[in-house]
Design a protein around this motif. Structure first.
Motif, PDB file in Angstrom:
ATOM      1  N   GLY A 124       0.664  -1.349  -0.055  1.00 36.12           N
ATOM      2  CA  GLY A 124      -0.049  -0.143   0.188  1.00 36.12           C
ATOM      3  C   GLY A 124       0.825   1.294  -0.102  1.00 36.12           C
ATOM      4  N   GLU A 125       2.070   1.077   0.352  1.00 34.14           N
ATOM      5  CA  GLU A 125       3.054   2.339   0.572  1.00 34.14           C
ATOM      6  C   GLU A 125       3.234   2.900  -1.024  1.00 34.14           C
ATOM      7  N   ALA A 126       3.502   2.158  -2.114  1.00 31.82           N
ATOM      8  CA  ALA A 126       3.806   2.856  -3.528  1.00 31.82           C
ATOM      9  C   ALA A 126       2.494   3.427  -3.815  1.00 31.82           C
ATOM     10  N   VAL A 127       1.081   3.046  -3.579  1.00 28.62           N
ATOM     11  CA  VAL A 127      -0.003   3.407  -4.091  1.00 28.62           C
ATOM     12  C   VAL A 127      -0.277   4.657  -3.329  1.00 28.62           C
ATOM     13  N   ALA A 128      -0.059   4.601  -1.985  1.00 29.09           N
ATOM     14  CA  ALA A 128      -0.040   6.048  -1.199  1.00 29.09           C
ATOM     15  C   ALA A 128       0.535   7.172  -1.852  1.00 29.09           C
ATOM     16  N   LEU A 129       1.991   6.815  -1.989  1.00 33.64           N
ATOM     17  CA  LEU A 129       3.051   7.781  -2.513  1.00 33.64           C
ATOM     18  C   LEU A 129       2.521   8.218  -4.033  1.00 33.64           C
ATOM     19  N   LEU A 130       2.169   7.386  -4.854  1.00 37.79           N
ATOM     20  CA  LEU A 130       1.471   7.767  -6.057  1.00 37.79           C
ATOM     21  C   LEU A 130       0.444   8.740  -6.018  1.00 37.79           C
ATOM     22  N   VAL A 131      -0.662   8.257  -5.197  1.00 34.98           N
ATOM     23  CA  VAL A 131      -1.719   9.215  -4.884  1.00 34.98           C
ATOM     24  C   VAL A 131      -1.248  10.579  -4.547  1.00 34.98           C
ATOM     25  N   ALA A 132      -0.368  10.598  -3.452  1.00 38.30           N
ATOM     26  CA  ALA A 132       0.076  11.897  -3.031  1.00 38.30           C
ATOM     27  C   ALA A 132       0.782  12.960  -4.094  1.00 38.30           C
ATOM     28  N   ASP A 133       1.668  11.943  -4.891  1.00 40.56           N
ATOM     29  CA  ASP A 133       2.171  12.660  -5.869  1.00 40.56           C
ATOM     30  C   ASP A 133       1.129  13.525  -6.918  1.00 40.56           C
ATOM     31  N   VAL A 134       0.333  12.663  -7.465  1.00 46.92           N
ATOM     32  CA  VAL A 134      -0.715  13.045  -8.319  1.00 46.92           C
ATOM     33  C   VAL A 134      -1.823  14.199  -7.649  1.00 46.92           C
ATOM     34  N   GLN A 135      -1.801  14.257  -6.453  1.00 46.65           N
ATOM     35  CA  GLN A 135      -2.704  15.228  -5.551  1.00 46.65           C
ATOM     36  C   GLN A 135      -1.894  16.452  -5.635  1.00 46.65           C
ATOM     37  N   GLN A 136      -0.592  16.380  -5.283  1.00 43.63           N
ATOM     38  CA  GLN A 136       0.288  17.730  -5.193  1.00 43.63           C
ATOM     39  C   GLN A 136       0.400  18.287  -6.712  1.00 43.63           C
ATOM     40  N   THR A 137       0.699  17.401  -7.589  1.00 46.58           N
ATOM     41  CA  THR A 137       1.337  17.996  -8.900  1.00 46.58           C
ATOM     42  C   THR A 137       0.347  17.840  -9.971  1.00 46.58           C
ATOM     43  N   GLY A 138      -0.426  16.820  -9.715  1.00 47.38           N
ATOM     44  CA  GLY A 138      -1.299  16.319 -10.873  1.00 47.38           C
ATOM     45  C   GLY A 138      -0.711  15.495 -12.062  1.00 47.38           C
ATOM     46  N   LEU A 139       0.553  15.279 -11.764  1.00 49.21           N
ATOM     47  CA  LEU A 139       1.523  14.514 -12.846  1.00 49.21           C
ATOM     48  C   LEU A 139       1.766  13.205 -12.217  1.00 49.21           C
ATOM     49  N   LEU A 140       1.956  12.102 -13.280  1.00 50.64           N
ATOM     50  CA  LEU A 140       2.446  10.774 -13.017  1.00 50.64           C
ATOM     51  C   LEU A 140       3.803  10.519 -12.868  1.00 50.64           C
ATOM     52  N   ASP A 141       4.369  10.224 -11.573  1.00 46.96           N
ATOM     53  CA  ASP A 141       5.715  10.098 -11.348  1.00 46.96           C
ATOM     54  C   ASP A 141       6.204   8.613 -12.176  1.00 46.96           C
ATOM     55  N   LEU A 142       7.135   8.775 -13.179  1.00 43.58           N
ATOM     56  CA  LEU A 142       7.717   7.856 -13.878  1.00 43.58           C
ATOM     57  C   LEU A 142       8.436   6.826 -13.050  1.00 43.58           C
ATOM     58  N   ASN A 143       9.008   7.265 -11.988  1.00 47.28           N
ATOM     59  CA  ASN A 143       9.808   6.260 -11.021  1.00 47.28           C
ATOM     60  C   ASN A 143       8.870   5.331 -10.051  1.00 47.28           C
ATOM     61  N   ARG A 144       7.550   5.929  -9.927  1.00 52.51           N
ATOM     62  CA  ARG A 144       6.820   5.226  -9.015  1.00 52.51           C
ATOM     63  C   ARG A 144       5.676   4.528  -9.468  1.00 52.51           C
ATOM     64  N   ALA A 145       5.296   5.012 -10.823  1.00 52.41           N
ATOM     65  CA  ALA A 145       4.080   4.538 -11.525  1.00 52.41           C
ATOM     66  C   ALA A 145       4.097   3.061 -11.721  1.00 52.41           C
ATOM     67  N   SER A 146       3.057   2.336 -11.481  1.00 53.84           N
ATOM     68  CA  SER A 146       2.884   1.039 -11.784  1.00 53.84           C
ATOM     69  C   SER A 146       2.452   0.707 -13.065  1.00 53.84           C
ATOM     70  N   ALA A 147       2.488  -0.422 -13.687  1.00 49.84           N
ATOM     71  CA  ALA A 147       1.868  -0.746 -15.080  1.00 49.84           C
ATOM     72  C   ALA A 147       0.602  -0.237 -15.193  1.00 49.84           C
ATOM     73  N   ALA A 148      -0.416  -0.428 -14.250  1.00 50.54           N
ATOM     74  CA  ALA A 148      -1.629   0.147 -14.403  1.00 50.54           C
ATOM     75  C   ALA A 148      -2.011   1.641 -14.495  1.00 50.54           C
ATOM     76  N   ASP A 149      -1.153   2.287 -13.830  1.00 52.03           N
ATOM     77  CA  ASP A 149      -1.033   3.886 -13.630  1.00 52.03           C
ATOM     78  C   ASP A 149      -0.542   4.363 -15.097  1.00 52.03           C
ATOM     79  N   LEU A 150       0.497   3.708 -15.669  1.00 58.14           N
ATOM     80  CA  LEU A 150       0.994   3.944 -17.009  1.00 58.14           C
ATOM     81  C   LEU A 150      -0.286   3.706 -18.135  1.00 58.14           C
TER      82      LEU A 150
END
Length: 202
Positions: A124-150
């Motif tokens: 759940g940590e990776a998902v939480a970090l990804l959600v936090a990044d999207v909420q803060q920047t509105g962008l997808l982090d290439l180094n944390r995104a999963s295949a489903a996110d991409l």
């Protein structure tokens, strides 16, 4: 009584002269064959000297990689392993994974590098970090995104998402969005579509 004539002893019956002759013969042999005898002695000793030198040869050393392991492992710490070790070898050296480990984003077959930091995220940590990044920047982090996110990006399917992650795992984290151009299947047109939607996190 007249003195009787005593004949002289032959040379071979005179001890002093016999000893002198024997010494002369031995001396002549030493002079004549001395160099050859020294060569033979030196040749006999050569293997012993060579053996001593061989015994003193340094023992080959194995090159090691120093790797820091943290996160959801039994014993987070710095470990030294051979340079040809894999990520799975490092995790085993760290005592294995905990029950809360999430290795979905790890390539267990990747070779480790000297000075590398391998962090095993908790579930759940990776998902939480990804959600936090999207909420803060509105962008997808290439180094944390999963295949489903991409796959949520325009023009990116399962195959291309897998290539983006493979490049990240084999060559290290993305340092700039421009490095997406190195992924097979991403041309200039597709890059122009997804570049504004992704970012590189800290």
């Amino acid at each position: 009584m007249d003195d009787q004539y005593i004949p002289a002893l032959p040379w071979y019956r005179r001890p002093q002269r016999l000893i002198a002759i024997v010494c002369a013969v031995i001396g002549g042999l030493l002079i004549a064959f001395g160099p050859e005898m020294r060569f033979i002695i030196a040749s006999d000793e050569a293997p012993a000297v060579l053996d001593d030198q061989m015994l003193k040869l340094p023992t080959p050393t194995v090159a090691l990689a120093v790797v820091y392991v943290s996160g959801a492992v039994a014993a987070p710490d710095v470990y030294r392993l051979p340079l040809n070790a894999r990520v799975i070898d490092v995790l085993q050296a760290a005592g294995g994974l905990t029950d809360q480990a999430d290795i979905s984003g790890l390539n267990l077959a990747a070779l480790v590098r000297d000075g590398e930091h391998i962090r095993v995220p908790f579930a759940g940590e990776a998902v939480a970090l990804l959600v936090a990044d999207v909420q803060q920047t509105g962008l997808l982090d290439l180094n944390r995104a999963s295949a489903a996110d991409l796959e949520e990006l325009p023009g990116v399917g399962a195959t291309l998402a897998a290539r983006i992650i493979e490049r990240r795992e084999t060559q290290g984290p993305y340092r700039s969005v421009e490095e997406l151009r190195e992924v097979s299947g991403i041309g200039e047109k597709l890059f122009a579509q997804i570049a504004p939607l992704v970012t590189i996190g800290p």
